[in-house]
Design an enzyme around this catalytic site. Structure first.
Site, mmCIF file in Angstrom:
data_model
loop_
_atom_site.group_PDB
_atom_site.id
_atom_site.type_symbol
_atom_site.label_atom_id
_atom_site.label_comp_id
_atom_site.label_asym_id
_atom_site.label_seq_id
_atom_site.Cartn_x
_atom_site.Cartn_y
_atom_site.Cartn_z
ATOM 1 N N LYS A 9 -61.850 -52.616 -43.263
ATOM 2 C CA LYS A 9 -61.247 -53.926 -43.003
ATOM 3 C C LYS A 9 -60.625 -54.539 -44.259
ATOM 4 O O LYS A 9 -59.475 -54.997 -44.239
ATOM 5 C CB LYS A 9 -62.317 -54.864 -42.440
ATOM 6 C CG LYS A 9 -61.908 -56.324 -42.371
ATOM 7 C CD LYS A 9 -63.036 -57.185 -41.886
ATOM 8 C CE LYS A 9 -64.140 -57.317 -42.912
ATOM 9 N NZ LYS A 9 -63.794 -58.235 -44.016
ATOM 10 N N THR A 10 -61.366 -54.549 -45.356
ATOM 11 C CA THR A 10 -60.881 -55.191 -46.572
ATOM 12 C C THR A 10 -59.646 -54.489 -47.113
ATOM 13 O O THR A 10 -58.701 -55.129 -47.584
ATOM 14 C CB THR A 10 -61.997 -55.210 -47.641
ATOM 15 O OG1 THR A 10 -63.153 -55.837 -47.093
ATOM 16 C CG2 THR A 10 -61.551 -55.968 -48.875
ATOM 17 N N ASP B 6 -59.514 -63.742 -42.857
ATOM 18 C CA ASP B 6 -60.571 -62.724 -42.854
ATOM 19 C C ASP B 6 -61.782 -63.252 -42.082
ATOM 20 O O ASP B 6 -62.006 -64.463 -42.011
ATOM 21 C CB ASP B 6 -60.959 -62.411 -44.302
ATOM 22 C CG ASP B 6 -61.853 -61.193 -44.425
ATOM 23 O OD1 ASP B 6 -61.950 -60.427 -43.446
ATOM 24 O OD2 ASP B 6 -62.453 -61.002 -45.502
ATOM 25 N N GLU B 7 -62.567 -62.352 -41.506
ATOM 26 C CA GLU B 7 -63.786 -62.718 -40.768
ATOM 27 C C GLU B 7 -63.508 -63.819 -39.747
ATOM 28 O O GLU B 7 -64.231 -64.819 -39.650
ATOM 29 C CB GLU B 7 -64.894 -63.166 -41.745
ATOM 30 C CG GLU B 7 -65.261 -62.151 -42.814
ATOM 31 C CD GLU B 7 -66.079 -60.976 -42.285
ATOM 32 O OE1 GLU B 7 -66.248 -60.883 -41.063
ATOM 33 O OE2 GLU B 7 -66.536 -60.170 -43.101
ATOM 34 N N GLN C 266 -69.522 -58.757 -34.362
ATOM 35 C CA GLN C 266 -70.277 -59.216 -35.526
ATOM 36 C C GLN C 266 -70.224 -60.736 -35.662
ATOM 37 O O GLN C 266 -70.384 -61.275 -36.758
ATOM 38 C CB GLN C 266 -69.748 -58.537 -36.798
ATOM 39 C CG GLN C 266 -69.913 -57.022 -36.778
ATOM 40 C CD GLN C 266 -69.490 -56.365 -38.077
ATOM 41 O OE1 GLN C 266 -70.089 -56.581 -39.134
ATOM 42 N NE2 GLN C 266 -68.449 -55.548 -38.011
ATOM 43 N N ARG D 14 -75.641 -51.519 -40.832
ATOM 44 C CA ARG D 14 -75.706 -51.577 -42.309
ATOM 45 C C ARG D 14 -76.147 -50.219 -42.870
ATOM 46 O O ARG D 14 -75.999 -49.965 -44.066
ATOM 47 C CB ARG D 14 -76.721 -52.632 -42.781
ATOM 48 C CG ARG D 14 -76.493 -54.088 -42.356
ATOM 49 C CD ARG D 14 -75.111 -54.572 -42.619
ATOM 50 N NE ARG D 14 -74.263 -54.413 -41.458
ATOM 51 C CZ ARG D 14 -72.932 -54.396 -41.492
ATOM 52 N NH1 ARG D 14 -72.302 -54.491 -42.637
ATOM 53 N NH2 ARG D 14 -72.223 -54.257 -40.380
#
Length: 752
Positions: A38-39, A230-231, A264, A620
């Site tokens: 994503k980043t 973002d997010e 998420q 995770r």
């Protein structure tokens, strides 16, 4: 290609990532699964915009942390060089504060307005409560601040609040009917002081754009030709409303790109709403959607488990995460008798993984639903000399509320404990001032005695004398209780009579609830200490006094860990773990009413969020995933028997490494088969129905009898010595089945 840096960044992307980066015009949705890059997509998209000629100052990139914004700029700089510094990249609050510095005069604020932090806001609220003559035990400042924050995040002004039947009814039911008036005064005071709190940085930005379309809104719509968020699943109602005002609604100019993952979305308690990402295509019907479904982080079994679990949520953006990372290691599920044993099993497994796979501590994390759960894991990691740290918070015994209660317990056992005295003399507040306290401290120092011993002869005002004498009587009362009751009874008595529990109950903010949860966890630990009827090696009798408990806890809480040690196991809540990754993850406390939380079970939307939280937890893990739960757990001083979390049933059986049957729940179809870590627990653990348990008189217990124990299940009495200590063999306990139990304190039911 960027000639300044000299490499083609697009070659670093897979096909779908490349499409998400190079589709620059119009609304774009990037649904980014865990570990999907994503980043990289977000930063390369900004770099690509600059490379195709978009001025960097016309790009607005919004994040949720300053750290994320800094990292983004650094990564963009590797592609486009120094131009990256001219991008408007930062958090919602920091960038909107920057704009308000130029525009606040439109709203009646000075452009050099003050930004109040939480302490400043609390101080203003305290002043208002004093002016209105309201009781701070009912109108708790933290709770009021939280309620005002929630109202602002939902665009509810004081005027709207006062006519909102739902809010006003809620306040009347909670005996805080004047909250709307406090809110109104708070807003007026901030305006008079030329100050904005953190929520105002969003609210005033919205007002600025909404009320000043010709002057201000169009100016910033023209400036920010391209907006990236973002997010996005973590945005709240107010943040999304601001974004909609910033976007130019010319069909050829709706250049907004949102990046996030509905699976998420786990921060509704902070005001975030999953509706924003689910409804985005309704607000922007021309949006193009790109799904990043390849997971580069986790092995196939972990990814398959995540897909299986999240498929149970009804409202979601459908996607199928996949990976090409194969592994023979499946997910381990550890079932234990008690939460205390759960802590031991996790510590055992950490040592096993370190030895078998060569893991460092830093590659391992323990995740729990609530911070209060850290206590038992901290205790076993210390016993095993495994270095650890609490991420995003304090070690259990370093938390303020725990130290406060411990100080009362210490002062009860030892009134000469000056540090304990200083900590609690004015907590909860009883009006004993610093001047009077300093006099006592100086007098004690001059006479080489304790502060407590100075009190009867100290020279102070009549009011201070009355307060301190009441405090002395309180401690004397605690000491009398400690002479005739066990540690748990004394600690519970002190927690109530000192006012600590009432004070924390009154604070209904998230922080207040968490502090009360920690106190209850500590009391549960003391009850477990009292209930433990097994003698340690070398002991001849059980000591359940408060003094003995404090002695035990001092050995655990002694600050002897290496503060500079970087190789540490990480302990954290699942919420704090979002965005992180570890080779080995332990998700603990997977029981109904704990994970999922009991507060979510009546609301399908909240239950879905709990499932998303579990999804975040398991994704995770890179290689090793261990899930644990306990049949019984101390809660509010009682042993409670628990069912395994429904989330364990939702994991596809082929993802786990062995089988144990789990009780079918009515909300699901066929019962699933769960895995179990054979090397840890090869036998089914005993589960005793507490309602059927009828302990016999200890005098009736004889050698050779078959007996039932609440924790250890069925056993046979091997021998009873002259001190009335029974040696009992419990064949259902997988390790160390031989227990030495004092019959005087034992709770055993004779079976035959």
């Amino acid at each position: 290609m960027n000639q300044e840096v000299g490499y083609n960044y697009l070659n670093e992307l897979n096909e779908i990532q490349r499409d998400a980066v190079t589709t620059t015009d119009g609304p774009v949705v990037v649904i980014a699964g865990p570990g999907s890059g994503k980043t990289r997509v977000l930063t390369y998209r900004i770099a690509h915009l600059i490379n195709i000629g978009i001025p960097p100052w016309q790009i607005l990139s919004l994040t949720f942390t300053n750290k994320a914004a800094r990292e983004m700029k650094e990564r963009i700089q590797t592609v486009v060089g120094s131009k990256a510094q001219k991008v408007w990249a930062g958090t919602f609050h920091s960038l909107f504060a920057r704009i308000l510095r130029y525009e606040a005069h439109h709203l009646g604020f000075p452009n050099d307005f003050t930004i109040y932090d939480s302490d400043d806001s609390k101080s203003v609220i305290n002043e208002i409560l004093n002016q209105m003559g309201l009781d701070k035990k009912t109108y708790v400042p933290n709770m009021i601040r939280s309620r005002i924050s929630s109202a602002k995040s939902n665009l509810i002004t004081p005027k709207n609040y006062a006519v909102n039947d739902e809010l006003m009814t809620y306040d009347r039911m909670n005996r805080i009917p004047m909250l709307h008036a406090i809110y109104d005064r708070y807003v007026r005071k901030c305006l008079r002081s030329g100050a904005m709190d953190f929520d105002d940085l969003l609210l005033m930005m919205y007002k600025l754009l909404y009320q000043n379309q010709d002057q201000v809104r169009e100016k910033y719509q023209r400036q920010f030709e391209y907006i990236l968020v973002d997010e996005f699943q973590d945005t709240n109602y107010l943040q999304y409303e601001i974004l909609k005002l910033l976007v130019r609604h010319d069909k050829s100019k709706e250049n907004i790109c949102i990046v996030g993952d509905d699976a998420q979305s786990i921060y509704s308690f902070r005001g975030a709403t999953i509706e924003n990402i689910l409804q985005f295509d309704h607000d922007f019907p021309n949006a193009q959607t790109f799904k990043l479904e390849r997971n580069y982080r986790s092995t196939e079994h972990i990814v398959a488990a995540a897909n299986g679990v999240i498929s149970y949520n009804q409202r979601q953006i459908k996607k199928q995460i996949w990976t090409d990372r194969t592994s023979e290691t499946k997910i381990k599920i550890i079932k234990t008798i008690t939460d205390n044993e759960e802590g031991k099993r996790v510590a055992d497994t950490i040592i096993e993984q370190k030895n078998r796979y060569g893991l460092n501590n830093t590659q391992i994390a323990i995740l729990y639903r609530t911070n209060a759960q850290s206590r038992v894991f901290e205790e076993y990691l210390r016993r095993y000399n495994i270095a650890y740290r609490i991420y995003g918070g304090l070690s259990f015994y370093q938390r303020k509320e725990i130290k406060d209660l411990l100080a009362y317990l210490r002062l009860t056992v030892n009134p000469k404990d000056n540090e304990a005295f200083k900590r609690v003399i004015n907590y909860p507040k009883r009006g004993f001032g610093k001047t009077s306290l300093n006099k006592l401290i100086d007098m004690a120092e001059d006479n080489s005695i304790s502060i407590f011993e100075c009190i009867p002869v100290a020279d102070m005002s009549a009011r201070a004398k009355a307060v301190i004498m009441d405090f002395m009587k309180l401690i004397a009362n605690f000491r009398m209780k400690a002479q005739k009751a066990n540690a748990y009874e004394v600690a519970m008595y002190i927690a109530k009579k000192s006012g600590i529990i009432d004070l924390l109950k009154a604070d209904t903010s998230i922080e207040g609830s968490s502090r009360l949860e920690n106190i209850n966890s500590m009391l549960d630990g003391i009850q477990e200490f009292v209930e433990d009827d097994v003698l340690d090696p070398g002991e001849t009798e059980l000591d359940k006094s408060l003094a003995k408990y404090l002695q035990n806890i001092a050995l655990i809480t002694d600050a002897d860990e290496d503060k500079d040690n970087k190789d540490v196991v990480t302990l954290m809540s699942v919420h704090a773990a979002k965005g992180l990754e570890f080779k080995s993850i332990f998700v603990v406390g997977l029981e109904e009413n704990l994970f999922p939380s009991y507060m979510s079970l009546a609301d399908p939307n909240q239950l879905d969020e709990e499932r998303r939280l579990f999804y975040v937890a398991i994704t995770r893990a890179e290689e090793y995933l261990t899930l644990t739960y306990a049949n019984s757990r101390y809660q509010y001083g009682q042993v409670r028997f628990n069912d395994a979390s429904r989330f364990l049933e939702e994991i596809p059986p082929e993802c786990v490494d062995a089988i144990i049957p789990i009780q079918q729940k009515p909300t699901f179809g066929e019962p699933r088969i769960l895995g179990n870590f054979k090397s840890i627990a090869s036998k089914a653990m005993p589960k005793v129905n507490v309602s059927d348990f009828m302990p016999n008189d200890p005098k009736e217990i004889k050698e050779g009898m078959k007996v039932l124990h609440l924790k250890f299940g069925e056993g046979v009495v091997q021998s009873i010595d002259d001190r009335n200590v029974a040696s009992i063999y419990f064949d259902q306990v997988p390790d160390n089945p031989d227990k030495r139990i004092m019959l005087q304190y034992a709770k055993l039911q004779i079976l035959g």
